[in-house]
Motif scaffolding. Structure first.
Motif, short mmCIF file in Angstrom:
data_model
loop_
_atom_site.label_atom_id
_atom_site.label_comp_id
_atom_site.label_asym_id
_atom_site.label_seq_id
_atom_site.Cartn_x
_atom_site.Cartn_y
_atom_site.Cartn_z
N LEU A 46 0.85 -1.19 0.00
CA LEU A 46 0.00 0.00 0.00
C LEU A 46 0.89 1.24 0.00
O LEU A 46 1.78 1.37 0.86
CB LEU A 46 -0.91 0.00 1.23
N TYR A 47 0.64 2.15 -0.94
CA TYR A 47 1.45 3.36 -1.05
C TYR A 47 0.57 4.59 -1.21
O TYR A 47 -0.43 4.57 -1.94
CB TYR A 47 2.40 3.25 -2.25
N ASP A 48 0.95 5.64 -0.51
CA ASP A 48 0.34 6.95 -0.68
C ASP A 48 1.16 7.67 -1.75
O ASP A 48 2.24 8.21 -1.46
CB ASP A 48 0.36 7.72 0.64
N LEU A 49 0.68 7.68 -2.97
CA LEU A 49 1.47 8.19 -4.09
C LEU A 49 1.62 9.70 -4.09
O LEU A 49 2.51 10.22 -4.76
CB LEU A 49 0.86 7.71 -5.39
N GLN A 50 0.77 10.38 -3.36
CA GLN A 50 0.93 11.84 -3.26
C GLN A 50 2.15 12.19 -2.41
O GLN A 50 2.86 13.15 -2.70
CB GLN A 50 -0.34 12.47 -2.70
N LYS A 51 2.39 11.39 -1.38
CA LYS A 51 3.55 11.63 -0.51
C LYS A 51 4.75 10.77 -0.89
O LYS A 51 5.88 11.11 -0.55
CB LYS A 51 3.15 11.35 0.95
N ASP A 52 4.48 9.67 -1.57
CA ASP A 52 5.53 8.69 -1.84
C ASP A 52 5.41 8.19 -3.29
O ASP A 52 5.10 7.03 -3.54
CB ASP A 52 5.38 7.53 -0.84
N PRO A 53 5.64 9.06 -4.28
CA PRO A 53 5.45 8.65 -5.68
C PRO A 53 6.43 7.57 -6.14
O PRO A 53 6.16 6.88 -7.13
CB PRO A 53 5.66 9.95 -6.46
N GLN A 54 7.53 7.39 -5.42
CA GLN A 54 8.51 6.37 -5.80
C GLN A 54 8.22 5.02 -5.14
O GLN A 54 8.98 4.07 -5.31
CB GLN A 54 9.92 6.83 -5.42
N GLU A 55 7.12 4.93 -4.38
CA GLU A 55 6.68 3.67 -3.76
C GLU A 55 7.78 3.03 -2.91
O GLU A 55 8.15 1.87 -3.07
CB GLU A 55 6.19 2.70 -4.84
N GLN A 56 8.24 3.80 -1.95
CA GLN A 56 9.32 3.35 -1.07
C GLN A 56 8.86 2.97 0.33
O GLN A 56 9.58 2.29 1.06
CB GLN A 56 10.39 4.44 -0.98
N ASN A 57 7.66 3.41 0.72
CA ASN A 57 7.20 3.22 2.09
C ASN A 57 5.89 2.46 2.10
O ASN A 57 4.81 3.04 1.95
CB ASN A 57 7.04 4.59 2.78
N ASN A 58 5.96 1.15 2.28
CA ASN A 58 4.77 0.29 2.30
C ASN A 58 4.01 0.52 3.60
O ASN A 58 4.54 0.29 4.70
CB ASN A 58 5.19 -1.17 2.18
N LEU A 59 2.75 0.97 3.50
CA LEU A 59 1.95 1.36 4.66
C LEU A 59 1.03 0.26 5.18
O LEU A 59 0.21 0.52 6.06
CB LEU A 59 1.10 2.59 4.29
N VAL A 60 1.16 -0.94 4.64
CA VAL A 60 0.22 -2.01 4.99
C VAL A 60 0.16 -2.26 6.49
O VAL A 60 -0.91 -2.50 7.06
CB VAL A 60 0.58 -3.30 4.23
#
Length: 509
Positions: free
Chosen positions: A470-484
């Motif tokens: 799960l990624y917040d693309l507004q804050k993390d467009p490079q998909e580096q921080n999985n929020l699951v």
């Protein structure tokens, strides 16, 4: 003249243009251009001028650029069938590996956009990489070796210069009595490579076009996939050979420990990254070569546009430019595609409509677009009603700005049905049994998910326990921080889980 009629007349007189396509001269010509493995951000109009794509950028300035377009499946065969038929991969089931390794039936092919435009009076052409097989009935396994294009596609395409995956593999040409077409692909001819050859065939199609008939030309470039010298037009490579391209912030040197273990252990993008893109020098070598091929494609687009101008047809032609999927090139510690990160699934999409009023040109659109939308949109632009079997949306209302955006989709479905272990087993008679064993051994990284304006969610649904990202693309467009595993996003996660299954249930119908 009565007063009421006079008032209506004056209102119309001063209202100005009320039709976006005021220059229309009947049914528009449609040209569908698709590259192979071209990342969405490897174009000047997507903020990367170092890639040098002036002709495509000019089309974008005179058309519409879509900033949130996605390939619902990010690998060539199922992606190409999706765009031709307007159906999700889980619906048409045309692909490389069991259990979704069917050919495309003639009945389903007959409900794709080329066949329907042909029935509506269009002259149709296809040039380049076909990448899938049509047979009388859908059958599996899809070996991809007995294409018989003339036998299975001859009634749909009036002009054809296509082959399976590379220009020399299963090449078929028609009309057979067109010496100009035959000469382009003459064996041993001193030519400058596959992309210029494709460009010559494009121009030949236009040179042989009757003046009183609309046309639909589908061009599937072999570029930018593969990077050997014989895939490049070497004079074009000269301008890139010493250039250092900016490195994406999510490019990973060596192995990426953040990847799910099942991906690290079994996805082919990991060993390919080690071999091809895991050092700065390797990365630069690849990007330079992809850029060179993108430039060569761009030059063919420029020649095509000039030809349309000379024919007096540019102002009645729709040109759509996209790619079948992206490529990681080292982002996320991956080389290949398939996995549902942005670099694989996000697509360039530029639509130029020569009938479009100048005031409407040069726009950027944020609407969520799926590759499943290509076929119904082309049919709609030609004035045809898409068949009910098509699952995509007609985006012509977004092009002409009549679409009520509150009624447009708020998410696109994404799928990966590919396993490299099953690709190796595709010709084995017990492929389905092998597939079940791979799943039972927790080796499957098949996934599905969705993309919204803000969120990316996907699940490796055959793994036990399920693995999610799960990624917040507004804050993390490079998909580096999985929020699951972040409890703060538990409600978002729950909603996206449910929505994914709802969308998947609709897709398999």
């Amino acid at each position: 003249m009565t007063r009421s009629v006079f008032l209506i007349f004056m209102a119309l007189l001063f209202a100005g243009p009320i039709d976006l396509f005021a220059n229309a001269k009947g049914k528009p010509n449609i040209i569908f251009l698709m590259t192979d493995d071209q990342r969405w951000d490897n174009l000047g109009c997507y903020g990367r001028p170092e890639f040098k794509t002036p002709n495509i950028d000019q089309l974008a300035k005179q058309g519409v650029i879509f900033d949130q377009a996605f390939n619902t499946v990010a690998i060539c065969m199922p992606s190409r069938v999706t765009m031709m038929t307007g159906r999700y991969a889980s619906s048409h089931r045309v692909g490389f590996v069991a259990p979704n390794d069917y050919t495309l039936s003639q009945a389903d092919f007959a409900e794709g956009y080329p066949a329907m435009l042909k029935k509506a009076g269009y002259r149709t052409g296809f040039i380049g990489k076909v990448g899938f097989t049509v047979t009388e009935r859908a059958q599996r396994p899809n070996s991809g070796t007995t294409n018989l294009y003339k036998e299975n596609m001859g009634e749909v395409f009036d002009f054809f210069a296509g082959s399976e995956t590379v220009p020399t593999k299963g090449l078929e040409l028609w009309p057979v009595d067109d010496p100009g077409l035959q000469k382009i692909y003459q064996e041993g001819r001193k030519n400058t490579g596959r992309t210029l050859q494709t460009g010559e065939a494009m121009l030949r199609f236009l040179d042989t076009q009757p003046k009183d008939q609309p046309f639909c030309l589908s061009v599937s470039f072999y570029a930018v996939k593969h990077d050997s010298n014989n895939h490049l037009h070497m004079p074009h490579f000269e301008q890139f050979k010493d250039y250092d391209f900016p490195v994406p912030s999510n490019w990973v040197k060596g192995d990426n420990e953040k990847l799910p273990q099942v991906v690290k252990d079994h996805a082919r993008g990991v060993p390919l990254h080690r071999q091809r893109s895991s050092t700065p020098a390797m990365h630069q070598r690849l990007v330079r070569r992809f850029a060179s091929q993108g430039f060569t494609v761009d030059q063919q687009v420029g020649l095509m546009v000039e030809k349309l101008k000379k024919m007096g047809q540019l102002d009645n032609t729709v040109i759509i430019y996209t790619s079948d999927n992206g490529r990681f090139q080292g982002s996320h510690g991956l080389f290949d595609k398939c996995i549902l990160y942005e670099e694989a699934v996000r697509a360039p999409l530029i639509i130029f409509d020569g009938r479009m009023a100048e005031s409407k040109q040069g726009r950027r659109e944020d609407a969520l677009i799926s590759s499943v939308d290509m076929a119904p949109t082309m049919l709609s632009l030609a004035g045809l009603k898409p068949p009910s079997i098509m699952q995509g949306h007609d985006l012509s209302g977004i092009l002409n700005q009549t679409q009520n955006m509150s009624e447009w989709r708020d998410a696109v479905l994404l799928e990966n049905l590919f396993l490299v272990s099953m690709f190796k087993a595709k010709r084995k008679p017990n492929a389905e049994e092998i597939n079940e064993k791979e799943i039972a051994a927790n080796k499957s990284y098949r996934s599905r998910g969705l993309r919204t304006d803000q969120w990316k969610y996907f699940v490796y649904y055959e793994h036990n326990p399920r693995i999610e990202e799960l990624y917040d693309l507004q804050k993390d467009p490079q998909e580096q921080n999985n929020l699951v595993n972040n409890p703060e996003f538990a409600e978002v996660l729950s909603k996206l889980r449910s929505r994914t299954e709802e969308m998947y249930s609709e897709a398999v119908k």
